[in-house]
Design a protein around this motif. Sequence first.
Motif, PDB file in Angstrom:
ATOM      1  N   PHE B  25       0.826  -1.212   0.000  1.00 49.25           N
ATOM      2  CA  PHE B  25       0.000   0.000   0.000  1.00 49.25           C
ATOM      3  C   PHE B  25       0.861   1.263   0.000  1.00 49.25           C
ATOM      4  CE2 PHE B  25      -2.397   3.380   2.055  1.00 49.25           C
ATOM      5  CZ  PHE B  25      -3.575   3.341   1.331  1.00 49.25           C
ATOM      6  N   THR B  26       1.865   1.285   0.849  1.00 50.61           N
ATOM      7  CA  THR B  26       2.682   2.495   0.980  1.00 50.61           C
ATOM      8  C   THR B  26       3.511   2.748  -0.275  1.00 50.61           C
ATOM      9  OG1 THR B  26       2.783   2.175   3.377  1.00 50.61           O
ATOM     10  CG2 THR B  26       4.398   3.667   2.400  1.00 50.61           C
ATOM     11  N   THR B  27       4.046   1.697  -0.862  1.00 48.42           N
ATOM     12  CA  THR B  27       4.812   1.869  -2.096  1.00 48.42           C
ATOM     13  C   THR B  27       3.914   2.453  -3.190  1.00 48.42           C
ATOM     14  OG1 THR B  27       6.220   0.020  -1.481  1.00 48.42           O
ATOM     15  CG2 THR B  27       6.294   0.735  -3.767  1.00 48.42           C
ATOM     16  N   GLY B  28       2.707   1.933  -3.290  1.00 47.53           N
ATOM     17  CA  GLY B  28       1.755   2.489  -4.248  1.00 47.53           C
ATOM     18  C   GLY B  28       1.459   3.950  -3.957  1.00 47.53           C
ATOM     19  N   TRP B  29       1.326   4.259  -2.703  1.00 49.02           N
ATOM     20  CA  TRP B  29       1.026   5.637  -2.273  1.00 49.02           C
ATOM     21  C   TRP B  29       2.160   6.574  -2.698  1.00 49.02           C
ATOM     22  CZ3 TRP B  29       3.070   9.374   0.921  1.00 49.02           C
ATOM     23  CH2 TRP B  29       2.196  10.354   1.400  1.00 49.02           C
ATOM     24  N   VAL B  30       3.384   6.186  -2.408  1.00 51.09           N
ATOM     25  CA  VAL B  30       4.532   7.028  -2.755  1.00 51.09           C
ATOM     26  C   VAL B  30       4.631   7.177  -4.274  1.00 51.09           C
ATOM     27  CG1 VAL B  30       7.046   7.193  -2.719  1.00 51.09           C
ATOM     28  CG2 VAL B  30       5.831   6.458  -0.680  1.00 51.09           C
ATOM     29  N   GLN B  31       4.432   6.081  -4.993  1.00 51.22           N
ATOM     30  CA  GLN B  31       4.559   6.152  -6.448  1.00 51.22           C
ATOM     31  C   GLN B  31       3.477   7.027  -7.066  1.00 51.22           C
ATOM     32  OE1 GLN B  31       5.083   1.853  -7.457  1.00 51.22           O
ATOM     33  NE2 GLN B  31       7.069   2.567  -8.183  1.00 51.22           N
ATOM     34  N   GLN B  32       2.308   7.020  -6.441  1.00 48.09           N
ATOM     35  CA  GLN B  32       1.255   7.891  -6.959  1.00 48.09           C
ATOM     36  C   GLN B  32       1.609   9.368  -6.757  1.00 48.09           C
ATOM     37  OE1 GLN B  32      -2.377   5.965  -5.553  1.00 48.09           O
ATOM     38  NE2 GLN B  32      -3.471   7.044  -7.181  1.00 48.09           N
ATOM     39  N   GLN B  33       2.224   9.673  -5.612  1.00 43.06           N
ATOM     40  CA  GLN B  33       2.675  11.049  -5.375  1.00 43.06           C
ATOM     41  C   GLN B  33       3.650  11.462  -6.479  1.00 43.06           C
ATOM     42  OE1 GLN B  33       0.414  11.232  -2.511  1.00 43.06           O
ATOM     43  NE2 GLN B  33       1.922  12.728  -1.848  1.00 43.06           N
ATOM     44  N   GLN B  34       4.568  10.554  -6.774  1.00 39.40           N
ATOM     45  CA  GLN B  34       5.581  10.874  -7.775  1.00 39.40           C
ATOM     46  C   GLN B  34       4.964  10.983  -9.165  1.00 39.40           C
ATOM     47  OE1 GLN B  34       9.265   8.658  -7.329  1.00 39.40           O
ATOM     48  NE2 GLN B  34       9.599  10.193  -5.763  1.00 39.40           N
ATOM     49  N   SER B  35       4.076  10.047  -9.477  1.00 40.96           N
ATOM     50  CA  SER B  35       3.427  10.096 -10.785  1.00 40.96           C
ATOM     51  C   SER B  35       2.726  11.426 -11.008  1.00 40.96           C
ATOM     52  CB  SER B  35       2.394   8.974 -10.909  1.00 40.96           C
ATOM     53  OG  SER B  35       3.039   7.751 -11.102  1.00 40.96           O
ATOM     54  N   ALA B  36       2.067  11.908  -9.952  1.00 43.51           N
ATOM     55  CA  ALA B  36       1.336  13.173 -10.061  1.00 43.51           C
ATOM     56  C   ALA B  36       2.299  14.296 -10.429  1.00 43.51           C
ATOM     57  CB  ALA B  36       0.632  13.482  -8.745  1.00 43.51           C
ATOM     58  N   LEU B  37       3.484  14.254  -9.836  1.00 38.08           N
ATOM     59  CA  LEU B  37       4.495  15.262 -10.152  1.00 38.08           C
ATOM     60  C   LEU B  37       4.942  15.151 -11.612  1.00 38.08           C
ATOM     61  CD1 LEU B  37       6.701  17.320  -9.493  1.00 38.08           C
ATOM     62  CD2 LEU B  37       8.047  15.462  -8.506  1.00 38.08           C
ATOM     63  N   PHE B  38       5.212  13.921 -12.054  1.00 33.51           N
ATOM     64  CA  PHE B  38       5.711  13.716 -13.418  1.00 33.51           C
ATOM     65  C   PHE B  38       4.662  14.069 -14.453  1.00 33.51           C
ATOM     66  CE2 PHE B  38       8.353  10.172 -11.373  1.00 33.51           C
ATOM     67  CZ  PHE B  38       9.328  11.080 -11.025  1.00 33.51           C
ATOM     68  N   LYS B  39       3.421  13.858 -14.094  1.00 34.20           N
ATOM     69  CA  LYS B  39       2.342  14.081 -15.057  1.00 34.20           C
ATOM     70  C   LYS B  39       2.375  15.510 -15.599  1.00 34.20           C
ATOM     71  CE  LYS B  39      -2.536  13.283 -15.721  1.00 34.20           C
ATOM     72  NZ  LYS B  39      -3.866  13.362 -15.097  1.00 34.20           N
ATOM     73  N   GLY B  40       2.661  16.460 -14.723  1.00 33.49           N
ATOM     74  CA  GLY B  40       2.754  17.854 -15.152  1.00 33.49           C
ATOM     75  C   GLY B  40       3.819  18.067 -16.214  1.00 33.49           C
ATOM     76  N   TYR B  41       4.764  17.150 -16.288  1.00 34.09           N
ATOM     77  CA  TYR B  41       5.840  17.255 -17.268  1.00 34.09           C
ATOM     78  C   TYR B  41       5.656  16.268 -18.420  1.00 34.09           C
ATOM     79  CZ  TYR B  41       8.187  20.082 -13.736  1.00 34.09           C
ATOM     80  OH  TYR B  41       8.498  21.070 -12.840  1.00 34.09           O
ATOM     81  N   GLY B  42       4.489  15.628 -18.472  1.00 28.67           N
ATOM     82  CA  GLY B  42       4.206  14.714 -19.572  1.00 28.67           C
ATOM     83  C   GLY B  42       4.971  13.409 -19.525  1.00 28.67           C
ATOM     84  N   LEU B  43       5.450  13.046 -18.335  1.00 31.06           N
ATOM     85  CA  LEU B  43       6.213  11.800 -18.200  1.00 31.06           C
ATOM     86  C   LEU B  43       5.453  10.813 -17.321  1.00 31.06           C
ATOM     87  CD1 LEU B  43       9.972  12.595 -17.456  1.00 31.06           C
ATOM     88  CD2 LEU B  43       8.984  11.711 -19.556  1.00 31.06           C
ATOM     89  N   THR B  44       5.616   9.521 -17.604  1.00 32.28           N
ATOM     90  CA  THR B  44       5.154   8.508 -16.669  1.00 32.28           C
ATOM     91  C   THR B  44       6.344   8.104 -15.805  1.00 32.28           C
ATOM     92  OG1 THR B  44       5.712   6.654 -18.098  1.00 32.28           O
ATOM     93  CG2 THR B  44       3.521   7.612 -18.355  1.00 32.28           C
ATOM     94  N   LEU B  45       6.053   7.367 -14.752  1.00 31.54           N
ATOM     95  CA  LEU B  45       7.109   6.971 -13.831  1.00 31.54           C
ATOM     96  C   LEU B  45       8.173   6.087 -14.495  1.00 31.54           C
ATOM     97  CD1 LEU B  45       6.194   6.447 -10.183  1.00 31.54           C
ATOM     98  CD2 LEU B  45       8.132   5.250 -11.139  1.00 31.54           C
ATOM     99  N   PRO B  46       7.779   5.046 -15.240  1.00 29.62           N
ATOM    100  CA  PRO B  46       8.821   4.250 -15.903  1.00 29.62           C
ATOM    101  C   PRO B  46       9.619   5.039 -16.937  1.00 29.62           C
ATOM    102  CG  PRO B  46       6.611   3.348 -16.319  1.00 29.62           C
ATOM    103  CD  PRO B  46       6.450   4.414 -15.327  1.00 29.62           C
ATOM    104  N   GLN B  47       8.975   5.965 -17.607  1.00 32.11           N
ATOM    105  CA  GLN B  47       9.704   6.810 -18.553  1.00 32.11           C
ATOM    106  C   GLN B  47      10.760   7.629 -17.808  1.00 32.11           C
ATOM    107  OE1 GLN B  47       6.713   9.059 -20.709  1.00 32.11           O
ATOM    108  NE2 GLN B  47       5.856   7.205 -21.639  1.00 32.11           N
TER     109      GLN B  47
END
Lengths: 149, 149
Positions: B25-47
């Motif tokens: 759960f926590t890993t998913g939570w942290v990754q979602q925080q990061q994804s939200a940040l990357f989204k503004g820059y048009g990137l996904t997390l694996p990218q």
Amino acid sequence: MKIEDEIKQPTFKDNHQKALINLVFTTGWVQQQQSALFKGYGLTLPQFNILRILRGQHPKPATVNLLIERMLDKTSNASRIVDKLEVKKLVTRTVCPSNRRAVDIRITETGLELLHQLDAELENRRNGLQHLTDEEAAQLSNLLDKIRD
Amino acid sequence: MKIEDEIKQPTFKDNHQKALINLVFTTGWVQQQQSALFKGYGLTLPQFNILRILRGQHPKPATVNLLIERMLDKTSNASRIVDKLEVKKLVTRTVCPSNRRAVDIRITETGLELLHQLDAELENRRNGLQHLTDEEAAQLSNLLDKIRD
DNA sequence: TGCAAATATATGTACATACATTTAATGTGC
DNA sequence: GCACATTAAATGTATGTACATATATTTGCA
């Protein structure tokens, strides 16, 4: 194996970066161990998780909303995972009589038997955390709670 | 919030089960925080992760094999993630002159600038682990290493 | 009553994951 | 030198994730 060696990165900027990378890597590692186990039973990890929630409700039905609420990953698509489970006859889906918008989802006997088999395997492995003592597992949980504060 | 409340499950069978669920759960939570940040820059997390590996190699090229070796998730499909980055002009792909089976992948200037912007944001958030002290981050890493022993 | 808002689920699309297969280039043994 | 295995990457297919939108039902209130 230390995380430095696992991903062939000799150093990290700081302990926070190292912990984050370790968190993501280790969670993936544990989930892959579990997936390998489920694969022998024709289940994926999200399908297993949904089944387990349904067992928790049994013999009461669950709705899609209840599944989403309890899933570890809130944004995944419960509808389509239930589709797959229905094809395999592990769950049933009927229109809820008291609210025809909703759908009553129930685990079948076949589903319950399948989970029962998996329980024993997971118990043997302490849910994949067999290298942690009871105290260490509790300590890990506390640190994880803190991350989400 | 405690994990019991997050997923509306009042008790767990033991500390190991609780730790596993908290880990996922926590890993998913942290990754979602990061994804939200990357989204503004048009990137996904694996990218983003691929770009970071390419920056580590810069100005040397990387091959697909090298990317797979260093990725946190070894089984994902580096080829197709590089496809997406190429379309966005964040990487270039040229046939490796010394081994024409292999492909040299390089981060572009645009890619480097994008990462530079993201660095500052990630630093502010201590990679999403801002609620942990330095010592706690180290402690977490040690527990995670132990899981994979 | 009637009709807009809210609710429950399903569907569409882009991206990613997991794993098998294919294509092309290289290496090796005879 | 040539058949055959190996290697590097790309492609195919099923599943899942993330997010937007559609469809059907129910609720609330003018």
